[in-house]
Design a protein around this motif. Structure first.
Motif, PDB file in Angstrom:
ATOM      1  N   GLN A  45       0.845  -1.493   0.085  1.00 34.12           N
ATOM      2  CA  GLN A  45       0.214   0.171  -0.200  1.00 34.12           C
ATOM      3  C   GLN A  45       0.901   1.223   0.570  1.00 34.12           C
ATOM      4  O   GLN A  45       0.432   2.052  -0.305  1.00 34.12           O
ATOM      5  N   ALA A  46       1.938   1.232   0.992  1.00 32.92           N
ATOM      6  CA  ALA A  46       2.657   2.258   1.143  1.00 32.92           C
ATOM      7  C   ALA A  46       2.985   2.897  -0.542  1.00 32.92           C
ATOM      8  O   ALA A  46       3.617   2.986  -0.668  1.00 32.92           O
ATOM      9  N   MET A  47       3.801   1.340  -1.034  1.00 34.16           N
ATOM     10  CA  MET A  47       4.883   1.968  -2.788  1.00 34.16           C
ATOM     11  C   MET A  47       3.799   1.614  -3.208  1.00 34.16           C
ATOM     12  O   MET A  47       3.847   2.993  -4.437  1.00 34.16           O
ATOM     13  N   ASP A  48       2.606   1.613  -3.189  1.00 32.36           N
ATOM     14  CA  ASP A  48       1.346   2.058  -4.367  1.00 32.36           C
ATOM     15  C   ASP A  48       1.044   3.596  -4.476  1.00 32.36           C
ATOM     16  O   ASP A  48       0.927   4.245  -5.180  1.00 32.36           O
ATOM     17  N   ILE A  49       0.864   3.959  -3.327  1.00 30.19           N
ATOM     18  CA  ILE A  49       0.044   5.195  -2.492  1.00 30.19           C
ATOM     19  C   ILE A  49       1.254   6.485  -2.972  1.00 30.19           C
ATOM     20  O   ILE A  49       1.107   7.596  -3.809  1.00 30.19           O
ATOM     21  N   SER A  50       2.181   5.871  -2.585  1.00 30.22           N
ATOM     22  CA  SER A  50       2.859   7.115  -2.039  1.00 30.22           C
ATOM     23  C   SER A  50       4.597   7.278  -3.502  1.00 30.22           C
ATOM     24  O   SER A  50       4.988   8.220  -3.756  1.00 30.22           O
ATOM     25  N   CYS A  51       4.505   5.821  -4.321  1.00 28.27           N
ATOM     26  CA  CYS A  51       5.589   5.913  -5.336  1.00 28.27           C
ATOM     27  C   CYS A  51       4.494   5.421  -6.656  1.00 28.27           C
ATOM     28  O   CYS A  51       4.615   6.751  -7.682  1.00 28.27           O
ATOM     29  N   HIS A  52       3.979   4.613  -6.980  1.00 28.57           N
ATOM     30  CA  HIS A  52       3.298   4.154  -8.109  1.00 28.57           C
ATOM     31  C   HIS A  52       2.204   5.357  -8.923  1.00 28.57           C
ATOM     32  O   HIS A  52       2.357   5.188  -9.546  1.00 28.57           O
ATOM     33  N   SER A  53       1.674   5.933  -7.514  1.00 24.97           N
ATOM     34  CA  SER A  53       0.894   7.447  -8.161  1.00 24.97           C
ATOM     35  C   SER A  53       0.876   7.986  -8.803  1.00 24.97           C
ATOM     36  O   SER A  53       0.910   8.677  -9.573  1.00 24.97           O
ATOM     37  N   PHE A  54       2.876   8.507  -8.691  1.00 24.32           N
ATOM     38  CA  PHE A  54       3.525   9.700  -9.268  1.00 24.32           C
ATOM     39  C   PHE A  54       3.023   9.095 -10.895  1.00 24.32           C
ATOM     40  O   PHE A  54       3.151   9.820 -11.738  1.00 24.32           O
ATOM     41  N   VAL A  55       4.265   7.903 -11.206  1.00 26.47           N
ATOM     42  CA  VAL A  55       4.074   6.906 -11.771  1.00 26.47           C
ATOM     43  C   VAL A  55       2.727   7.443 -12.646  1.00 26.47           C
ATOM     44  O   VAL A  55       2.793   7.061 -14.637  1.00 26.47           O
ATOM     45  N   ARG A  56       1.651   6.914 -12.375  1.00 20.68           N
ATOM     46  CA  ARG A  56      -0.231   7.473 -13.222  1.00 20.68           C
ATOM     47  C   ARG A  56      -0.322   8.373 -13.514  1.00 20.68           C
ATOM     48  O   ARG A  56      -0.512   8.227 -14.088  1.00 20.68           O
ATOM     49  N   PRO A  71      12.604   2.825   2.859  1.00 22.30           N
ATOM     50  CA  PRO A  71      12.787   2.034   0.924  1.00 22.30           C
ATOM     51  C   PRO A  71      11.980   2.627   0.055  1.00 22.30           C
ATOM     52  O   PRO A  71      12.001   2.900  -1.698  1.00 22.30           O
ATOM     53  N   VAL A  72      10.657   2.888   0.236  1.00 28.07           N
ATOM     54  CA  VAL A  72       9.653   3.581  -0.577  1.00 28.07           C
ATOM     55  C   VAL A  72      10.248   4.669  -1.586  1.00 28.07           C
ATOM     56  O   VAL A  72       9.781   5.115  -2.437  1.00 28.07           O
ATOM     57  N   LYS A  73      10.471   5.519  -0.509  1.00 26.69           N
ATOM     58  CA  LYS A  73      11.094   7.351  -1.129  1.00 26.69           C
ATOM     59  C   LYS A  73      12.210   6.616  -2.121  1.00 26.69           C
ATOM     60  O   LYS A  73      12.231   7.268  -2.960  1.00 26.69           O
ATOM     61  N   ALA A  74      12.909   5.876  -1.687  1.00 19.78           N
ATOM     62  CA  ALA A  74      14.456   5.804  -2.152  1.00 19.78           C
ATOM     63  C   ALA A  74      13.784   4.632  -4.130  1.00 19.78           C
ATOM     64  O   ALA A  74      14.074   5.969  -4.988  1.00 19.78           O
ATOM     65  N   ALA A  75      12.397   4.615  -3.846  1.00 17.21           N
ATOM     66  CA  ALA A  75      11.918   3.850  -5.048  1.00 17.21           C
ATOM     67  C   ALA A  75      11.193   4.792  -5.706  1.00 17.21           C
ATOM     68  O   ALA A  75      11.423   5.582  -7.066  1.00 17.21           O
ATOM     69  N   LEU A  76      10.659   5.866  -5.026  1.00 14.75           N
ATOM     70  CA  LEU A  76      10.295   6.935  -5.315  1.00 14.75           C
ATOM     71  C   LEU A  76      11.361   8.244  -5.919  1.00 14.75           C
ATOM     72  O   LEU A  76      11.395   8.582  -7.457  1.00 14.75           O
ATOM     73  N   GLU A  77      12.261   8.391  -5.654  1.00  9.37           N
ATOM     74  CA  GLU A  77      13.079   8.925  -6.583  1.00  9.37           C
ATOM     75  C   GLU A  77      14.505   8.188  -7.839  1.00  9.37           C
ATOM     76  O   GLU A  77      14.234   8.825  -9.128  1.00  9.37           O
ATOM     77  N   ALA A  78      13.815   6.483  -7.746  1.00 10.22           N
ATOM     78  CA  ALA A  78      14.425   6.278  -9.303  1.00 10.22           C
ATOM     79  C   ALA A  78      14.013   6.453  -9.868  1.00 10.22           C
ATOM     80  O   ALA A  78      13.806   6.459 -11.450  1.00 10.22           O
TER      81      ALA A  78
END
Length: 260
Positions: free
Chosen positions: A120-131, A166-173
């Motif tokens: 959930q953290a990865m989807d909302i905090s990271c992948h939502s930016f990709v969407r 880890p979630v924010k690290a993925a977001l920066e990538a």
């Protein structure tokens, strides 16, 4: 080549700011800075609870587009961009300032984080930016700038930041890879890494006051940043003055990130 920069510097730019929660949120600082510098705003709110706090802000900032956006609902996102296309025909700036994790997973260590909470953290905090980027890119017909909000804990261990590291690290990538993929369209993408700020999202972190005090103590400039520092920095990056900058993780923290 000299640049013909209009005054105010973001005059006639169209900016979508996602994640305004209240007058203390980073997204509000960005929206206010953009508005001061001449941009027209579209703002989103997460739910009816945040609408109570954000509707007066939308009026204050004269935002002609003000809509709900649940980051887990693609139809909400599509509705926002459909209205932007209908009313504006284009978009110049996108701000993604959305982050969430279940409280029990956020306040526990990474070893104790559940798989569902991590997802959930990865989807909302990271992948939502990709969407959001996928929907925004076609509207940035003459180029544009996209921003997402990170934190120092993406690259160094910050006690109690837990799963969000880890979630924010993925977001920066993701920001770097989007900068690469969208560069040929003259769309620039940045991850912004402010120092700790007293926002509603930060209040969910354990011992956050200690993080604030430590940042103020270690900052070479001797003080904490505020939401307008973040907003004005993003405004600069959205102008032609920063036309050759893309894929950066920009620290806005008074210099804390350079300290050992």
């Amino acid at each position: 080549m000299s640049l013909d920069i209009p005054r105010p510097i973001l005059k006639d730019k169209k900016a979508l700011v996602c994640g305004v929660a209240n007058e203390h949120s980073i997204a509000y600082g960005c929206a206010k800075a953009f508005h001061e510098l001449g941009a027209q705003l579209a703002l989103t709110y997460a739910n009816d609870k945040t609408k109570t706090h954000t509707e007066p802000l939308a009026r204050e900032l004269e935002a002609p587009i003000y809509m709900p956006l649940d980051a887990t609902r693609l139809d909400d996102m599509e509705a926002v961009f459909s209205r932007i296309e209908k009313e504006w025909g284009r978009l110049d700036i996108l701000v993604h300032s959305i982050a969430w994790a279940p409280k029990e997973d956020l306040q526990g260590g990474l070893l104790d984080c559940s798989a569902s909470g991590f997802g959930q953290a990865m989807d909302i905090s990271c992948h939502s930016f990709v969407r959001l980027a996928r929907l925004a890119a076609p509207l940035m017909k003459e180029g544009g700038t996209m921003f997402t909000m990170s934190y120092y804990g993406a690259n160094k261990v910050v006690p109690n930041y837990n799963v969000m590291g880890p979630v924010k690290a993925a977001l920066e990538a993701c920001a770097r890879y989007l900068a690469y993929e969208l560069g040929q369209k003259q769309i620039r993408v940045h991850a912004i890494s402010p120092g700790p700020l007293q926002t509603r999202a930060a209040s969910g972190l354990k011992d956050f006051d200690l993080m604030l005090n430590e940042a103020a103590r270690r900052a070479p400039l001797g003080e904490l940043v505020d939401i307008m520092d973040v907003g004005y920095s993003c405004a600069f990056l959205a102008t032609p003055l920063a036309r050759r900058l893309s894929g950066e993780t920009l620290y806005i923290d008074g210099g804390v990130n350079i300290m050992a």
